[in-house]
Design a protein around this motif. Structure first.
Motif, PDB file in Angstrom:
ATOM      1  N   ARG A 188       0.513  -1.223  -0.035  1.00  0.00           N
ATOM      2  CA  ARG A 188      -0.017  -0.003  -0.017  1.00  0.00           C
ATOM      3  C   ARG A 188       0.844   1.134   0.082  1.00  0.00           C
ATOM      4  O   ARG A 188       0.441   2.412  -0.737  1.00  0.00           O
ATOM      5  N   ASP A 220       2.009  -3.294   5.125  1.00  0.00           N
ATOM      6  CA  ASP A 220       0.424  -3.068   4.841  1.00  0.00           C
ATOM      7  C   ASP A 220       0.387  -3.378   3.173  1.00  0.00           C
ATOM      8  O   ASP A 220       1.073  -2.753   2.518  1.00  0.00           O
ATOM      9  N   GLY A 239      -4.456  -6.110   3.076  1.00  0.00           N
ATOM     10  CA  GLY A 239      -4.357  -5.943   4.478  1.00  0.00           C
ATOM     11  C   GLY A 239      -2.787  -6.264   5.009  1.00  0.00           C
ATOM     12  O   GLY A 239      -2.140  -6.631   4.238  1.00  0.00           O
ATOM     13  N   PRO A 240      -2.584  -6.590   6.415  1.00  0.00           N
ATOM     14  CA  PRO A 240      -1.248  -6.743   6.749  1.00  0.00           C
ATOM     15  C   PRO A 240      -0.731  -8.001   6.133  1.00  0.00           C
ATOM     16  O   PRO A 240      -1.478  -8.981   6.115  1.00  0.00           O
ATOM     17  N   ALA A 270      -9.349  -4.942   8.226  1.00  0.00           N
ATOM     18  CA  ALA A 270      -8.662  -3.893   7.877  1.00  0.00           C
ATOM     19  C   ALA A 270      -9.391  -2.832   8.831  1.00  0.00           C
ATOM     20  O   ALA A 270     -10.642  -2.621   8.936  1.00  0.00           O
TER      21      ALA A 270
END
Length: 450
Positions: free
Chosen positions: A164, A187, A191-192, A437
């Motif tokens: 991201r 990230d 998501g992570p 998230a």
């Protein structure tokens, strides 16, 4: 002359080291850690080979290779001149011989030694470019430095649809210590994500730099965790059921025996025995039901994927779930963008995963006067299908984020910790994944991607 001989010895040693490492790659293909170590080990002789070739070319005042074409094809130059043909030949070589050879005649102009070097360089370049590990070059031996992707895997890592914030990922790599592996998290659009990072320090022509290798392992870690939990649940439920079955059977037999001799017992003794046996039977039946709910985690049937039109699937979910939210003076919205979006999954398992997420949202918003949930499907950057399930509840506390998909873990007083664990299991069974998230405006958002 001695310096040129040293350069040639360095080139030969680098080629030998690369050939030895390439022989170790096939046996280690199933071990990501060994692949990372091989890639790092190959980087040093690769850079040494590249620098030695450049210096040898400068010493001879004749570039051995030049780039032609859009893909950087390496072709040799004839004679002892420079690329523009300005250098002179002490023996009176024809100036026309100093012009670059056409690519088709490159092989004929190479000596066997140079042909071997060219083949080794091109082979190494192709292997590094297509290595399944993301490789990055970092300026300086320590501290902040410019981070540059080295191969295709690294460029894809920084491309839209993955990291991201690419700058944050590059700063994370630059902050990693050398000569040590570490599990890092960054990230992504899904998501992570966790990855194994390893950094090696090297010096090329007096300039220090670092080579970082990054291998995403989130999917593998989740799959291993799911398999471990599934096996644990299977063993526990099997052993518990084996113990509960005779308890339930004996309690029924004892009640039958009590009924036969009840007339011979004092009323208070008969009543106490009946109450005790009835309590044992009820608890055994409750435990059987409880264990059976966990057994579902280890007995999910194999996915049978087919083409599913998400608009039709969401229409069925809306008819099933929306009335429950409307009764609570809330709303449940379903949308697909574009309307023709479809996916290859097991329709029953995807529907069950979304129902579990909607039930989780309903429980999280139980105390709100106007609960809301929104299910939205779209194509994310990178061409992946993304389904968001967002509610306006309190969200998940930060200290619990790492455990919400773990079986048996629940933030609810009467929860059993099955719903979200089942969602993750169903997503993985269909080639997808699920992440939590945290929305900027509050609430909770679960993201399922395929």
């Amino acid at each position: 002359m001695a310096s040129e001989r040293a350069l040639k010895i360095r080139i030969a040693a680098s080629v030998a080291a690369l050939m030895a490492l390439s022989a170790c790659v096939p046996p280690a293909a199933s071990s990501p850690r060994v692949l990372v170590l091989c890639a790092l080990a190959a980087a040093i002789p690769a850079w040494t080979l590249r620098r030695a070739l450049s210096r040898l070319t400068l010493r001879q005042s004749t570039p051995l290779f030049r780039e032609v074409g859009p893909v950087g094809l390496l072709t040799p130059l004839r004679g002892g001149g420079s690329p523009d043909g300005a250098a002179s030949d002490p023996e009176g070589t024809d100036p026309q011989a100093l012009t670059p050879l056409p690519a088709g005649n490159a092989e004929a102009a190479l000596t066997p030694d140079r042909r071997a070097l060219l083949d080794a360089a091109q082979s190494l370049e192709a292997r590094l470019e297509h290595a399944p590990i993301a490789l990055f070059s970092i300026e300086r031996l320590s501290g902040p430095g410019a981070v540059t992707p080295v191969n295709a895997s690294a460029r894809r890592m920084l491309a839209p649809g993955r990291a991201r914030d690419p700058r944050q990922l590059m700063d994370l790599l630059a902050a990693q210590p050398t000569a040590r592996r570490a599990l890092v998290s960054f990230d992504t659009e899904r998501g992570p994500e966790r990855a194994l990072a390893s950094v090696a320090a090297l010096t090329v022509e007096g300039a220090g730099q670092r080579l970082a290798a990054l291998m995403p392992v989130e999917s593998e870690l989740e799959a291993e965790a799911m398999n471990a939990w599934r096996q644990l649940v299977h063993v526990l439920t099997h052993e518990i059921m084996n113990s509960l079955t005779p308890v339930a059977s004996l309690s029924r037999t004892a009640r039958d025996l009590l009924a036969e001799v009840q007339a011979d017992l004092a009323p208070d003794v008969s009543g106490d025995l009946g109450t005790a046996l009835d309590a044992i039977a009820r608890r055994a039946a409750s435990l059987v039901e409880f264990v059976a709910s966990y057994r579902s985690l280890s007995t999910v049937p194999q996915a049978r994927p087919e083409r599913v039109h998400l608009g039709e699937l969401f229409a069925r979910l809306s008819m099933l779930m929306a009335p429950q939210w409307e009764v609570r003076r809330g709303s449940a919205e379903f949308s697909v963008e574009p309307a023709s979006l479809d996916v290859m999954v097991d329709p029953g398992q995807l529907e069950q995963a979304l129902i579990n997420l909607l039930k989780n949202a309903a429980e999280a918003t139980a105390d709100l006067p106007h609960p809301q949930v929104r299910v939205h499907a779209r194509l994310s950057r990178g061409g992946r299908l993304r389904i968001d399930v967002a509610d306006n509840g309190p969200g998940v506390p930060d200290d619990m984020l790492a455990h919400i998909f773990t079986p048996f873990f629940s933030t609810k007083r009467q929860g059993r910790g099955i719903g979200l664990a089942m969602v993750r299991h169903l997503a993985h069974a269909n080639g997808g994944m699920v992440r939590y998230a945290k929305p900027v405006g509050g609430g909770a958002r679960f993201v399922v991607t395929f």
